[in-house]
Write a protein that holds these residues in place. Structure first.
Motif, PDB file in Angstrom:
ATOM      1  N   THR A 169     -36.234 -61.606   2.532  1.00 24.47           N
ATOM      2  CA  THR A 169     -35.357 -62.682   2.099  1.00 24.47           C
ATOM      3  C   THR A 169     -34.196 -62.122   1.274  1.00 24.47           C
ATOM      4  OG1 THR A 169     -36.659 -63.038   0.096  1.00 24.47           O
ATOM      5  CG2 THR A 169     -37.286 -64.282   2.063  1.00 24.47           C
ATOM      6  N   PRO A 170     -33.077 -62.864   1.186  1.00 24.30           N
ATOM      7  CA  PRO A 170     -31.960 -62.395   0.342  1.00 24.30           C
ATOM      8  C   PRO A 170     -32.347 -62.240  -1.116  1.00 24.30           C
ATOM      9  CG  PRO A 170     -31.219 -64.107   1.861  1.00 24.30           C
ATOM     10  CD  PRO A 170     -32.713 -64.057   1.979  1.00 24.30           C
ATOM     11  N   GLY A 171     -33.261 -63.085  -1.620  1.00 23.55           N
ATOM     12  CA  GLY A 171     -33.705 -62.931  -3.007  1.00 23.55           C
ATOM     13  C   GLY A 171     -34.415 -61.608  -3.237  1.00 23.55           C
ATOM     14  N   THR A 172     -35.172 -61.147  -2.239  1.00 27.34           N
ATOM     15  CA  THR A 172     -35.846 -59.850  -2.372  1.00 27.34           C
ATOM     16  C   THR A 172     -34.823 -58.719  -2.427  1.00 27.34           C
ATOM     17  OG1 THR A 172     -37.734 -60.730  -1.163  1.00 27.34           O
ATOM     18  CG2 THR A 172     -37.563 -58.341  -1.343  1.00 27.34           C
ATOM     19  N   VAL A 173     -33.787 -58.790  -1.598  1.00 24.61           N
ATOM     20  CA  VAL A 173     -32.736 -57.767  -1.628  1.00 24.61           C
ATOM     21  C   VAL A 173     -32.017 -57.790  -2.970  1.00 24.61           C
ATOM     22  CG1 VAL A 173     -30.591 -57.014  -0.547  1.00 24.61           C
ATOM     23  CG2 VAL A 173     -32.475 -57.831   0.870  1.00 24.61           C
ATOM     24  N   ARG A 174     -31.788 -58.991  -3.520  1.00 19.14           N
ATOM     25  CA  ARG A 174     -31.122 -59.093  -4.821  1.00 19.14           C
ATOM     26  C   ARG A 174     -31.980 -58.441  -5.913  1.00 19.14           C
ATOM     27  NH1 ARG A 174     -31.106 -64.151  -5.102  1.00 19.14           N
ATOM     28  NH2 ARG A 174     -29.273 -64.414  -3.792  1.00 19.14           N
ATOM     29  N   ALA A 175     -33.291 -58.657  -5.838  1.00 17.75           N
ATOM     30  CA  ALA A 175     -34.182 -58.048  -6.829  1.00 17.75           C
ATOM     31  C   ALA A 175     -34.229 -56.532  -6.672  1.00 17.75           C
ATOM     32  CB  ALA A 175     -35.588 -58.636  -6.697  1.00 17.75           C
ATOM     33  N   TRP A 176     -34.187 -56.032  -5.422  1.00 13.05           N
ATOM     34  CA  TRP A 176     -34.172 -54.578  -5.209  1.00 13.05           C
ATOM     35  C   TRP A 176     -32.894 -53.956  -5.776  1.00 13.05           C
ATOM     36  CZ3 TRP A 176     -35.951 -54.511   0.642  1.00 13.05           C
ATOM     37  CH2 TRP A 176     -37.306 -54.853   0.689  1.00 13.05           C
ATOM     38  N   GLU A 177     -31.752 -54.614  -5.553  1.00  7.51           N
ATOM     39  CA  GLU A 177     -30.488 -54.047  -5.995  1.00  7.51           C
ATOM     40  C   GLU A 177     -30.334 -54.109  -7.513  1.00  7.51           C
ATOM     41  OE1 GLU A 177     -27.433 -56.063  -3.896  1.00  7.51           O
ATOM     42  OE2 GLU A 177     -27.787 -55.023  -1.998  1.00  7.51           O
ATOM     43  N   SER A 178     -31.014 -55.037  -8.158  1.00  6.92           N
ATOM     44  CA  SER A 178     -30.943 -55.109  -9.624  1.00  6.92           C
ATOM     45  C   SER A 178     -31.964 -54.212 -10.298  1.00  6.92           C
ATOM     46  CB  SER A 178     -31.161 -56.561 -10.084  1.00  6.92           C
ATOM     47  OG  SER A 178     -32.453 -57.011  -9.705  1.00  6.92           O
ATOM     48  N   THR A 219     -39.404 -53.063  -6.778  1.00  7.03           N
ATOM     49  CA  THR A 219     -39.262 -51.887  -5.921  1.00  7.03           C
ATOM     50  C   THR A 219     -39.988 -52.145  -4.605  1.00  7.03           C
ATOM     51  OG1 THR A 219     -39.244 -50.464  -7.869  1.00  7.03           O
ATOM     52  CG2 THR A 219     -39.656 -49.406  -5.750  1.00  7.03           C
ATOM     53  N   PRO A 220     -39.349 -51.896  -3.471  1.00  7.28           N
ATOM     54  CA  PRO A 220     -40.034 -52.138  -2.194  1.00  7.28           C
ATOM     55  C   PRO A 220     -41.197 -51.177  -1.991  1.00  7.28           C
ATOM     56  CG  PRO A 220     -37.922 -51.030  -1.864  1.00  7.28           C
ATOM     57  CD  PRO A 220     -37.981 -51.421  -3.299  1.00  7.28           C
ATOM     58  N   ARG A 221     -42.163 -51.607  -1.224  1.00  9.85           N
ATOM     59  CA  ARG A 221     -43.353 -50.805  -0.937  1.00  9.85           C
ATOM     60  C   ARG A 221     -43.706 -50.909   0.541  1.00  9.85           C
ATOM     61  NH1 ARG A 221     -47.395 -52.344  -6.024  1.00  9.85           N
ATOM     62  NH2 ARG A 221     -45.987 -51.661  -7.688  1.00  9.85           N
ATOM     63  N   GLY A 222     -44.488 -49.923   0.962  1.00  3.92           N
ATOM     64  CA  GLY A 222     -45.036 -49.958   2.306  1.00  3.92           C
ATOM     65  C   GLY A 222     -43.952 -49.858   3.368  1.00  3.92           C
ATOM     66  N   ARG A 223     -44.132 -50.635   4.438  1.00  5.05           N
ATOM     67  CA  ARG A 223     -43.202 -50.592   5.567  1.00  5.05           C
ATOM     68  C   ARG A 223     -41.822 -51.098   5.180  1.00  5.05           C
ATOM     69  NH1 ARG A 223     -47.041 -52.882  10.532  1.00  5.05           N
ATOM     70  NH2 ARG A 223     -48.644 -51.235  10.398  1.00  5.05           N
TER      71      ARG A 223
END
Length: 391
Positions: A36-45, A49-53
């Motif tokens: 989701t776009p919210g997940t990308v926003r949280a990663w960029e801030s 941190t993303p995990r796995g695949r």
């Protein structure tokens, strides 16, 4: 079985820069990664941190964007070098023509060669220890961060504590913060988050209000700032107070650029509605700087902050160990005392009716004594046996 190391990722701000350089929106990048776009926003801030695949896909996409950016920069650099070489060639040709004309006028005299000055040796950079680097960062940015946080909260002690907590968090993650492109921005975002947390209202110091600024103009401006919503107040302080540009403000507040611009306009309108003299952004910037500078706000010494963070880290580590030991002990006791087989419950008792009550023993009455004597005198094995007699 060993666990493979996680795929390395660039810093959060580098992720946002790669996306914006490739002219991709957060929605487009989220569709390519499958989040989701919210997940990308949280990663960029940097909040998550993303995990796995998802991490593998995100790292692969960022690597592709970085390669494209590197190739684009290489092409631009090559074009720039070719253009510079062309300019140098034209300049050399003009100089050669001018020199030839001058030699013709002076009788073909060769110019004197001047020795080139030897370049001065550059001083070798001095390697700093982690503690020295942290102290330098703290001494450089802590006083300004305390003043900025005061504009957000209006409380001097809360501003100082927020900045100290932010630097303690930075010391706990010092390798990551030291490699960040903007360590001051990392600490500033953490301090603002702690200062604007709703849990601050439960602190005992909120029961005792602090004295307002002595100047009436400063007091009015501070009250106007505190009446703004926290997000609008933070955006106004970052853009008009700190001086960040709009994309950096949007990244630090975890919002899109249009939303950040809308918050900034609404905050300026609210301030100008109460203080018309501050409608000009330049005047507002100067007044915010004056308001923060007029307060006597001091930050603690860097070693004190480091030791406080280390003590807090040790406390929570010991608390976690004690909790884990207590949990293990409780589990072991439960396993030890728990029944190993099923025991059916005892059915509740029922009253039996028709049985005479048991009489307690006591002295015998005269009738009972007579009956007992009679039983003793008579034979106990039946009547006397009859025998035949002769008559």
């Amino acid at each position: 079985m060993t666990r493979s190391p996680a795929t390395p990722l660039p810093p959060p701000k580098a992720r946002r820069r790669l996306r914006e350089t490739a002219a991709l929106t957060q929605t487009q990048l989220a569709d390519r990664v499958g989040v989701t776009p919210g997940t990308v926003r949280a990663w960029e801030s940097g909040r998550t941190t993303p995990r796995g695949r998802k991490r593998e896909a995100y790292a692969k996409l960022l690597k592709t964007l970085a390669e494209e950016e590197t190739a684009r920069q290489a092409r631009q650099e090559q074009e720039k070098q070719e253009e510079q070489a062309k300019r140098n060639q034209e300049r050399e040709q003009k100089q050669a023509q001018a020199q030839a004309q001058k030699q013709d006028q002076e009788g073909l005299r060769e110019p004197e060669l001047k020795p080139e000055p030897e370049p001065e040796p550059k001083p070798e950079p001095v390697a700093l220890t982690p503690a020295q680097a942290f102290d330098a960062l703290y001494a450089f940015s802590a006083p300004a961060l305390v003043r900025q946080t005061f504009l957000l909260t209006g409380r001097r002690e809360q501003a100082r504590e927020s900045v100290e907590r932010a630097f303690q968090a930075a010391w706990e993650r010092w390798p990551e913060v030291a490699r960040d492109r903007d360590p001051v921005g990392w600490v500033r975002a953490t301090a603002y988050e702690y200062a604007l947390s709703p849990w601050q209202r439960l602190h005992p110091r909120h029961r005792h209000p602090e004295p307002p600024p002595a100047d009436p103009g400063d007091r009015t401006l501070l009250n106007t700032l505190l009446r703004l919503p926290p997000r609008h107040r933070r955006t106004l302080v970052l853009y008009d107070g700190v001086g960040l540009d709009l994309p950096e403000t949007a990244a630090e507040t975890e919002a899109s650029t249009p939303a950040t611009a809308n918050r900034l306009l609404r905050a300026r309108e609210a301030v100008a509605g109460r203080l018309p003299a501050l409608a000009d952004p330049q005047v507002l910037h100067l007044r915010l700087a004056e308001l923060a500078s007029n307060e006597r706000l001091r930050a603690a010494e860097p070693p004190t902050v480091r030791r406080g963070g280390e003590r807090r880290a040790r406390f929570w580590t010991r608390a976690a160990i004690a909790f884990t030991v207590a949990l293990i002990g409780t589990t072991a006791l439960t396993v030890r005392t728990a029944p190993t087989h099923y025991e059916p419950p005892v059915s509740p008792g029922q009253a039996v009716r028709g049985v005479p009550q048991r009489v307690a023993p006591g002295a015998l009455s005269d009738e009972e004594l007579e009956l007992r004597q009679k039983l003793r005198d008579q034979l106990q094995d039946g009547p006397e046996r009859l025998s035949p007699r002769l008559e």
